[in-house]
Design a protein around this motif. Structure first.
Motif, PDB file in Angstrom:
ATOM      1  N   GLU A   1     -10.893  12.499   4.355  1.00 14.14           N
ATOM      2  CA  GLU A   1     -11.264  12.262   2.956  1.00 14.14           C
ATOM      3  C   GLU A   1     -11.415  10.750   2.772  1.00 14.14           C
ATOM      4  OE1 GLU A   1      -8.044  14.087   0.908  1.00 14.14           O
ATOM      5  OE2 GLU A   1      -8.786  16.130   1.211  1.00 14.14           O
ATOM      6  N   LEU A   2     -12.514  10.249   3.287  1.00 13.37           N
ATOM      7  CA  LEU A   2     -12.680   8.809   3.412  1.00 13.37           C
ATOM      8  C   LEU A   2     -12.800   8.103   2.065  1.00 13.37           C
ATOM      9  CD1 LEU A   2     -15.122   8.784   6.464  1.00 13.37           C
ATOM     10  CD2 LEU A   2     -12.631   8.679   6.442  1.00 13.37           C
TER      11      LEU A   2
ATOM     12  N   ARG B   1      -7.114   3.059  11.679  1.00 13.76           N
ATOM     13  CA  ARG B   1      -8.221   2.452  12.433  1.00 13.76           C
ATOM     14  C   ARG B   1      -9.393   3.423  12.559  1.00 13.76           C
ATOM     15  NH1 ARG B   1      -4.604  -0.260  17.310  1.00 13.76           N
ATOM     16  NH2 ARG B   1      -4.067  -2.201  16.212  1.00 13.76           N
ATOM     17  N   GLN B   2      -9.087   4.681  12.830  1.00 13.51           N
ATOM     18  CA  GLN B   2     -10.138   5.678  12.978  1.00 13.51           C
ATOM     19  C   GLN B   2     -10.887   5.867  11.663  1.00 13.51           C
ATOM     20  OE1 GLN B   2     -11.088   7.263  15.909  1.00 13.51           O
ATOM     21  NE2 GLN B   2     -12.814   7.869  14.621  1.00 13.51           N
ATOM     22  N   ALA B   3     -10.137   5.919  10.562  1.00 14.27           N
ATOM     23  CA  ALA B   3     -10.774   6.090   9.251  1.00 14.27           C
ATOM     24  C   ALA B   3     -11.656   4.885   8.915  1.00 14.27           C
ATOM     25  CB  ALA B   3      -9.711   6.283   8.169  1.00 14.27           C
ATOM     26  N   LYS B   4     -11.183   3.684   9.218  1.00 11.59           N
ATOM     27  CA  LYS B   4     -11.995   2.492   8.968  1.00 11.59           C
ATOM     28  C   LYS B   4     -13.288   2.534   9.781  1.00 11.59           C
ATOM     29  CE  LYS B   4      -8.252  -0.776   7.876  1.00 11.59           C
ATOM     30  NZ  LYS B   4      -7.549  -2.003   8.309  1.00 11.59           N
TER      31      LYS B   4
ATOM     32  N   LEU C   1       0.839  -1.198   0.000  1.00  8.21           N
ATOM     33  CA  LEU C   1       0.000   0.000   0.000  1.00  8.21           C
ATOM     34  C   LEU C   1       0.876   1.252   0.000  1.00  8.21           C
ATOM     35  CD1 LEU C   1      -2.671  -1.117   2.633  1.00  8.21           C
ATOM     36  CD2 LEU C   1      -2.812  -1.264   0.149  1.00  8.21           C
ATOM     37  N   LEU C   2       0.218   2.407   0.026  1.00 10.56           N
ATOM     38  CA  LEU C   2       0.911   3.687   0.123  1.00 10.56           C
ATOM     39  C   LEU C   2       0.510   4.344   1.441  1.00 10.56           C
ATOM     40  CD1 LEU C   2       0.370   4.950  -3.544  1.00 10.56           C
ATOM     41  CD2 LEU C   2       2.465   3.965  -2.574  1.00 10.56           C
ATOM     42  N   PRO C   3       1.173   3.983   2.535  1.00  5.17           N
ATOM     43  CA  PRO C   3       0.769   4.486   3.857  1.00  5.17           C
ATOM     44  C   PRO C   3       0.758   6.004   3.956  1.00  5.17           C
ATOM     45  CG  PRO C   3       2.312   2.672   4.069  1.00  5.17           C
ATOM     46  CD  PRO C   3       2.296   3.034   2.628  1.00  5.17           C
ATOM     47  N   GLN C   4       1.664   6.678   3.246  1.00  2.00           N
ATOM     48  CA  GLN C   4       1.734   8.130   3.323  1.00  2.00           C
ATOM     49  C   GLN C   4       0.434   8.750   2.802  1.00  2.00           C
ATOM     50  OE1 GLN C   4       5.112   9.711   1.290  1.00  2.00           O
ATOM     51  NE2 GLN C   4       4.545  11.852   1.639  1.00  2.00           N
ATOM     52  N   GLN C   5      -0.053   8.301   1.634  1.00  2.00           N
ATOM     53  CA  GLN C   5      -1.298   8.822   1.089  1.00  2.00           C
ATOM     54  C   GLN C   5      -2.492   8.447   1.976  1.00  2.00           C
ATOM     55  OE1 GLN C   5       1.161   7.793  -0.729  1.00  2.00           O
ATOM     56  NE2 GLN C   5       1.483   9.421  -2.230  1.00  2.00           N
ATOM     57  N   LEU C   6      -2.463   7.226   2.482  1.00  2.00           N
ATOM     58  CA  LEU C   6      -3.538   6.806   3.375  1.00  2.00           C
ATOM     59  C   LEU C   6      -3.588   7.699   4.618  1.00  2.00           C
ATOM     60  CD1 LEU C   6      -3.224   2.900   3.223  1.00  2.00           C
ATOM     61  CD2 LEU C   6      -5.078   4.296   2.301  1.00  2.00           C
ATOM     62  N   PHE C   7      -2.413   8.065   5.117  1.00  2.00           N
ATOM     63  CA  PHE C   7      -2.336   8.933   6.296  1.00  2.00           C
ATOM     64  C   PHE C   7      -2.941  10.305   6.004  1.00  2.00           C
ATOM     65  CE2 PHE C   7       0.494  12.359   7.989  1.00  2.00           C
ATOM     66  CZ  PHE C   7      -0.089  12.461   9.229  1.00  2.00           C
ATOM     67  N   TRP C   8      -2.556  10.899   4.881  1.00  2.00           N
ATOM     68  CA  TRP C   8      -3.072  12.232   4.548  1.00  2.00           C
ATOM     69  C   TRP C   8      -4.591  12.220   4.409  1.00  2.00           C
ATOM     70  CZ3 TRP C   8       1.061  12.908   0.170  1.00  2.00           C
ATOM     71  CH2 TRP C   8       2.285  13.297   0.752  1.00  2.00           C
ATOM     72  N   HIS C   9      -5.119  11.256   3.671  1.00  2.00           N
ATOM     73  CA  HIS C   9      -6.567  11.223   3.448  1.00  2.00           C
ATOM     74  C   HIS C   9      -7.326  10.853   4.724  1.00  2.00           C
ATOM     75  CE1 HIS C   9      -5.946  11.989  -0.707  1.00  2.00           C
ATOM     76  NE2 HIS C   9      -5.391  10.812  -0.975  1.00  2.00           N
ATOM     77  N   SER C  10      -6.746   9.980   5.545  1.00  2.00           N
ATOM     78  CA  SER C  10      -7.411   9.602   6.796  1.00  2.00           C
ATOM     79  C   SER C  10      -7.448  10.778   7.765  1.00  2.00           C
ATOM     80  CB  SER C  10      -6.692   8.411   7.442  1.00  2.00           C
ATOM     81  OG  SER C  10      -6.740   7.278   6.608  1.00  2.00           O
ATOM     82  N   LYS C  11      -6.339  11.490   7.860  1.00  2.00           N
ATOM     83  CA  LYS C  11      -6.279  12.634   8.775  1.00  2.00           C
ATOM     84  C   LYS C  11      -7.216  13.742   8.317  1.00  2.00           C
ATOM     85  CE  LYS C  11      -2.968  15.605  11.183  1.00  2.00           C
ATOM     86  NZ  LYS C  11      -1.531  15.971  11.354  1.00  2.00           N
TER      87      LYS C  11
END
Length: 650
Positions: A412-413, A445-448, A399-409
């Motif tokens: 942008e679900l 986890r919060q985004a999920k 996966l791309l954790p960096q992009q997941l982090f930005w969108h989760s924070k």
């Protein structure tokens, strides 16, 4: 398109111990020797057990006991009524003291429904029903027994075992997971060393139910003793192969281990069964053997007590519902090793800090880690991402954790889902290598959770919309049915009138004739008696043919012109009703006049009586006054005469 190895190629490579690899991964310090040097101990009987109703992925079972009930060890406390539900059982005999909310074995510590049992100290078993010769039992009955025993995946996921075992898809590889890749944890290591034969029994039962082509027992190469004992236990089975897997975290992940052993990649949002594989943990196999061969439900599991905060790290058989307070005593907790008490349920990578020492052990609790202050430092403050891409290199799911982090924070679900957020296994490898100390898994986890909540709300909204639309459609359908019913009835009436038109016209003609006859009769009554006699004679004369022809012609004309007949009918009815109304009016007027005369006469009679009475009374009163005046005059005269007489005498 990636080409995967076929069945024969996989067997050939396994025989040569030439395995595949998965992307990413890390090599943290193992720290397993703290707890894996001694045999598993049995924890002493506790006074109080806190048994959560739900200890697995799925839904609660139906509670079968009430407060104050006596229970025996192994007695079912709940019953499985839905597919994703497994029961829980009493870990000892005693009394159900309460059924209430209690702190949960979850990062949030949110209270959940729990059955609290006070032990009676006797530890008396309920009646057990084993299947010693399971080969003579139908596979469906064995699956039902596994469900009734309350077994769910004990490797950490908690997926109901009977659901996975009830698969109808063809299976090439049954994989037994003995990797236990997370640092500090050694519960699977010790159970493989000490109970390899019972694990083998569990594997045999699964083979009897599932019928796979090949069984692969995977053990990480940092567990040589476990690898040896499992090899000995499985050596008699030609289609059982024990494989040594290179140590790398998280090689024990389900998708990662399938890829290492078979080169097959489980699709996004898919399961190993989609690529011909199915996987069970060694602890789950042990529990299956206990349930089938011994008839025992799942009451306890091996828990690793480890960390430099314990003076006696070890592995123990802990009953489900045991509060971690008791396990801390069993491991000789050294409070001086920590400035602030910190107890982690699970390992350092995927575990969580408990919120209370009364947090109970559940089916997925494999470790209680108590680190010293300098052993596992508290995470530092989060700093800004420096875009180093270390997290991407370490991610085992590509996966791309960096992009997941930005969108989760940024909440942008939808974007996070586009980057396959739910393929993240939350192993923590990305956070482990992050130089900015960003708690990446926390954001994921919060985004999920937010996405799941949104989907639940949308599902509720969609159901409400479907119900509303169904109701609207039903009302419209009922309205149309009523209108159609009325239309058909109107058409039926119209057809009936068309069919019976001649009879209807005859009825109209008859009504007209009756009305005219009645009017003529009334006119005859008002005529003189002579005229009446003459009219009667005229009527008694025979009717001529010309007259009959005239009447017939008139009737035919009336039948042809329906509208004229209707109007005539209406006029006749109006005339008849008018005559009747006039007669009724005359009667009412006469009655009113008679009533008025009677009332007037009564009033006059009453007046006369009143006048007569008053006159008589006046005459009587006058006579009385005259008599009184006469009497008074006589008395006065007598008095005067008497006085005159007395004066004369003197």
């Amino acid at each position: 398109m990636t080409m995967f190895a076929d069945y024969d190629q996989i067997l050939e490579r396994l025989s040569l111990n030439q395995l595949w690899n998965f992307p990413g991964g890390i090599h943290p310090p193992q720290q397993k020797t703290l707890s894996n040097q001694t045999n598993i101990e049995f924890s002493p009987l506790d006074k109080t057990y806190y048994v959560p109703v739900k200890q697995h992925i799925g839904v609660n079972g139906k509670i079968l006991v009430s407060e104050g009930d006596k229970v025996l060890k192994g007695q079912a406390l709940t019953r499985s009524e839905l597919a994703f539900s497994v029961p829980v059982h009493a870990p000892t005999s005693g009394i159900v003291s309460k059924i209430t909310e209690h702190v949960s074995a979850h990062p949030s510590g949110i209270p959940e429904l729990t059955i609290i049992i006070e032990s009676d100290g006797l530890d008396t078993w309920t009646e057990l029903h084993p299947f010693p010769d399971y080969t003579k039992v139908k596979a469906s009955d064995l699956v039902e027994r596994i469900c009734d025993a309350g077994i769910s995946g004990m490797g950490g996921a908690g997926f109901p075992t009977h659901i996975k075992t009830n698969s109808s898809k063809p299976i090439e590889f049954l994989i037994i997971n003995g990797i236990e890749c997370e640092p500090y944890i050694s519960s699977d290591d010790r159970i493989m060393r000490e109970h390899a034969w019972q694990i083998r029994q569990g594997i045999d039962i699964l083979v009897h139910i599932l019928g796979p082509k090949q069984v692969i027992v995977a053990v990480e190469n940092n567990k040589p003793e476990a690898l040896e004992t499992m090899s000995i236990a499985c050596q008699q089975k030609s289609n059982y192969q024990v494989v040594s897997v290179p140590t790398k975290y998280p090689a024990g992940g389900e998708k990662q281990l399938v890829q290492v052993l078979t080169s097959r990649e489980v699709p996004s949002n898919g399961l190993p069964i989609d690529v011909g594989c199915i996987m069970y943990n060694v602890g789950t196999c042990y529990a299956i053997a206990d349930a089938i061969v011994e008839g025992k439900p799942l009451l306890e599991r091996v828990v690793t007590l480890t960390g430099q905060g314990l003076k006696s790290p070890k592995n123990v058989w802990a009953r489900l519902g045991t509060p971690i307070e008791s396990l801390l005593k069993l491991g000789n907790y050294d409070s001086s090793s920590q400035k602030t008490p910190r107890f982690i349920m699970g390992g350092p990578m995927m575990g969580f800090t408990v919120t209370s020492i009364l947090t109970p052990i559940v089916k997925i609790s494999n470790c209680l880690l108590v680190p010293a202050e300098d052993e596992l430092p508290h995470p530092e403050d989060e700093r800004a991402c420096i875009r180093c891409s270390a997290c991407s290199d370490a991610c085992p799911a590509s996966l791309l954790p960096q992009q997941l982090f930005w969108h989760s924070k940024a909440k942008e679900l939808e974007k996070a889902e586009e980057y396959n957020l739910f393929d993240c296994i939350e192993c923590g490898a990305c956070a482990y290598v992050c130089p900015s100390e960003i708690p990446l898994v926390h954001y994921y986890r919060q985004a999920k959770a937010d996405i799941r909540n949104q989907k639940e709300e949308k599902e509720k909204s969609d159901k409400a919309k479907i119900r509303f639309e169904a109701r609207t459609a039903r009302l419209q359908r009922e309205k149309e049915e009523r209108e159609e019913k009325h239309r058909l009835a109107a058409e039926a009436r119209k057809a009936s009138l068309s069919k019976d038109g001649g009879a209807a016209k005859d009825k109209i003609a008859a009504a007209l004739a009756r009305a005219k006859a009645k009017k003529a009769a009334m006119a005859d009554k008002s005529a003189s008696s002579t005229g009446s006699t003459q009219t009667q004679k005229d009527q008694e004369k025979p009717v001529s043919k010309d007259e009959i022809s005239a009447v017939t012609a008139n009737t035919e004309a009336q039948l042809v012109d329906k509208q004229a007949l209707d109007e005539a009918s209406s006029e006749a009815a109006i005339e008849a009703s008018t005559d009747n109304a006039e007669a009724l009016k005359k009667k009412r007027v006469a009655a009113a006049l008679a009533k008025a005369k009677a009332k007037k006469q009564a009033a006059e009679n009453k007046k006369e009586e009143t006048n007569s009475a008053s006159t008589e009374k006046a005459v009587t009163a006058k006579k009385e006054r005259v008599s009184a005046a006469v009497a008074k005059a006589k008395a006065k005269k007598l008095a005067a005469e008497k006085a005159k007489k007395e004066n004369n005498e003197s």
